[in-house]
Every structure is written in structure tokens, then in C-alpha cells.
Design a protein around this motif. Structure first.
Motif, PDB file in Angstrom:
ATOM      1  N   ARG A   1       0.919  -1.309  -0.053  1.00  0.00           N
ATOM      2  CA  ARG A   1       0.300   0.020  -0.049  1.00  0.00           C
ATOM      3  C   ARG A   1       0.877   1.292  -0.243  1.00  0.00           C
ATOM      4  O   ARG A   1       1.770   1.328   0.732  1.00  0.00           O
ATOM      5  CB  ARG A   1      -0.879  -0.007   1.135  1.00  0.00           C
TER       6      ARG A   1
ATOM      7  N   ALA B   1      -7.433  -5.471  -3.701  1.00  0.00           N
ATOM      8  CA  ALA B   1      -6.493  -4.799  -4.856  1.00  0.00           C
ATOM      9  C   ALA B   1      -6.079  -5.529  -5.835  1.00  0.00           C
ATOM     10  O   ALA B   1      -5.846  -5.170  -6.756  1.00  0.00           O
ATOM     11  CB  ALA B   1      -5.426  -3.714  -3.733  1.00  0.00           C
TER      12      ALA B   1
ATOM     13  N   ASN C   1       5.911   3.550   0.112  1.00  0.00           N
ATOM     14  CA  ASN C   1       4.985   2.337   0.550  1.00  0.00           C
ATOM     15  C   ASN C   1       5.275   1.875   1.932  1.00  0.00           C
ATOM     16  O   ASN C   1       6.150   2.273   2.821  1.00  0.00           O
ATOM     17  CB  ASN C   1       6.076   0.802   0.008  1.00  0.00           C
TER      18      ASN C   1
ATOM     19  N   ARG D   1      -8.493  -5.822   2.075  1.00  0.00           N
ATOM     20  CA  ARG D   1      -8.665  -4.819   1.070  1.00  0.00           C
ATOM     21  C   ARG D   1      -7.162  -5.004   0.380  1.00  0.00           C
ATOM     22  O   ARG D   1      -7.240  -4.810  -0.909  1.00  0.00           O
ATOM     23  CB  ARG D   1      -8.577  -3.318   1.665  1.00  0.00           C
ATOM     24  N   PHE D   2      -6.161  -5.901   0.838  1.00  0.00           N
ATOM     25  CA  PHE D   2      -5.145  -6.104  -0.046  1.00  0.00           C
ATOM     26  C   PHE D   2      -5.368  -7.269  -1.080  1.00  0.00           C
ATOM     27  O   PHE D   2      -4.863  -7.028  -2.152  1.00  0.00           O
ATOM     28  CB  PHE D   2      -3.788  -6.391   0.777  1.00  0.00           C
TER      29      PHE D   2
ATOM     30  N   GLU E   1       1.048   5.449   0.468  1.00  0.00           N
ATOM     31  CA  GLU E   1       0.566   6.423   1.035  1.00  0.00           C
ATOM     32  C   GLU E   1       1.805   7.762   0.855  1.00  0.00           C
ATOM     33  O   GLU E   1       2.757   7.515   0.783  1.00  0.00           O
ATOM     34  CB  GLU E   1       0.496   6.267   2.463  1.00  0.00           C
TER      35      GLU E   1
END
Length: 252
Positions: A76, A145, A86, A141-142, A78
Motif C-alpha cells: 500500500r 486490490a 510504500n 483490502r489487499f 501513502e
């Protein structure tokens, strides 16, 4: 060059079930070469019965094709101090490199959640992700994705309503394989369902293999990494020199 694989279903009598199918491949290998830009699998099926066709619920058909499993790390990103970095990462223990699901109606109507959990038919069920770090509360959520990324490149497909069923006996569909295929065995499964329950299933394999120059380079990279590296550097130098020479000619 688009390859074409024909899949034919042969009939076999299995007294243990009222409705039976079995899958046979007329061509069980997909060859990847320099001109390979994808392949289409045509699947034809028939149902063998020892009793009249039940009036209700209607027969539904699900076809899945799964590429070799692989371990995938999903990260992820940000924004930190104006820079994308990462932050969190989750390792997906087992995810098919390619996965397609084709159904005769909506998947939710063809298969119950219990049967989906048992047979791992849907795309999320085909992916195994355990042992996410405790610091990550939204590990699912990973996985979402990964599915989203793979779906964009046509490596994950949910093709609802694309299996044609005639008289609850004959069925057919076509599944498209993208150009970016991983070499290995592609497990092909067919499910017959009624009322969301699996009444019959069968599994076989399609073999995806590199041939020609691709096969030679692949084997060299695995069996003689030093020679492969030297050859790669030589090709890069030669390509750079050729480009420079052409540029000088045009400038003259």
C-alpha cells in the motif's frame, strides 16, 4: 498469431450420480512463441443421465480455468511529506496467476456460499491469504486490490451468463487467455449445479509451454545464469551501438 484450443466433453456412465460429465481435450497444450498474442478456449459439454430431467430447479453450468499458483506481495502506498512511499505490505500466500469463471447465470444464483467455500469457485475463494501482520486491520483490502489489478489486465475474469445451456443437456462457452501467460498447468473444472448445489464436477489440465526462442532463453536463464547475463549485456551493448550509428547517419 492467435492460438485455438478445442475442448470436447465425452460421455461416461458413472452410476454414483444422476447427472454426469467428463472433460476430454482434443489439444491439451498451448504454445507460447514470439508471435503469441493470446488464445481462446472453446468448451463444449453434454450431460449423461440415468433418469428424466428434473423439472426444477434448472441445471446451471460453471466453468473455471486456473493458472499456476504464485506468492504475491501487495503493498500500500501513502503520501508522506508530499512523497508517495510504500507503507504496509501483505503477502498473499497463494493466488492463481490466471483465473477465469464462466457461468450460465449469475454466480450467486448458480452456487451457494457454502458450496463456494467447499469448492473455491469464485475469484476471492480461489485466493489464499493468511498470516497478515497484526498491525494491519484491513488485510482483506489487499486481496481486493490484487483482484482489481489482475482484472484490469484480463488475468482474472468473471464471465457471468456466457455459458449457453440447451435443453439442460448441451452447454458451450469460450474463455479468452491473455498474451501474458505463466508457463505451467492450467486446471480446468466444470461444475453442474441445481439450486446452488454442486451435483457433478470434473477436472483436467491444459498445459501452457514456451516453445522456440522463448523456451531456449527461459531454460538458459534457469540453467546457465552467467551465460544468460553475459549474452543480455552483449545484446544491450550491440543495440546501443546500432542506435548510435543510425543517429550519426541521420545527423550527417
Amino acid at each position: 498469431m492467435r492460438a485455438l484450443v478445442l475442448v470436447f466433453v465425452l460421455l461416461v456412465t458413472l452410476p454414483a450420480a444422476a447427472e454426469d460429465i467428463v472433460l476430454g481435450l482434443s489439444k491439451d497444450t498451448v504454445s507460447i512463441n514470439t508471435s503469441f498474442d493470446g488464445s481462446e478456449i472453446l468448451v463444449f459439454g453434454a450431460v449423461k443421465r440415468e433418469a428424466p430431467i428434473p423439472d426444477d430447479p434448472r441445471l446451471q453450468v460453471i466453468v473455471t480455468v486456473a493458472g499456476p499458483d504464485e506468492t504475491v506481495t501487495v503493498r500500500r502506498k501513502e503520501k508522506v511529506l508530499g512523497i508517495w512511499v510504500n507503507t504496509d505490505a501483505v503477502e498473499i500466500d497463494r493466488a492463481p496467476s490466471f483465473y477465469a469463471v464462466s457461468t450460465s447465470t449469475a454466480l450467486g444464483l448458480s452456487l451457494s456460499n457454502t458450496e463456494d467455500l467447499r469448492h473455491r469457485v469464485s475469484i476471492p475463494r480461489a485466493i489464499r491469504s493468511v498470516g497478515a501482520p497484526d498491525t494491519i486491520a484491513d488485510a482483506t483490502r489487499f486481496t481486493d486490490a490484487l483482484i482489481r489489478i489482475k482484472s484490469r489486465s484480463n488475468q482474472y475474469q468473471l464471465n457471468e451468463g456466457t455459458v449457453s445451456v440447451d435443453e439442460q443437456t448441451l452447454f458451450r462457452t469460450a474463455i479468452e487467455l491473455p498474451a501474458a501467460l505463466t508457463e505451467g498447468d492450467y486446471q480446468t473444472r466444470i461444475f453442474l449445479t441445481r439450486g446452488g448445489k454442486v451435483v457433478s464436477k470434473y477436472q483436467t489440465s491444459i498445459y501452457v509451454r514456451k516453445v522456440g526462442l522463448e523456451r531456449w532463453l527461459f531454460k538458459m536463464s534457469r540453467e546457465n545464469a552467467l551465460l544468460y547475463g553475459i549474452m543480455s549485456i552483449g545484446i544491450a551493448i550491440a543495440a546501443g551501438w546500432a542506435a548510435s550509428a543510425v543517429f550519426r547517419i541521420f545527423r550527417a
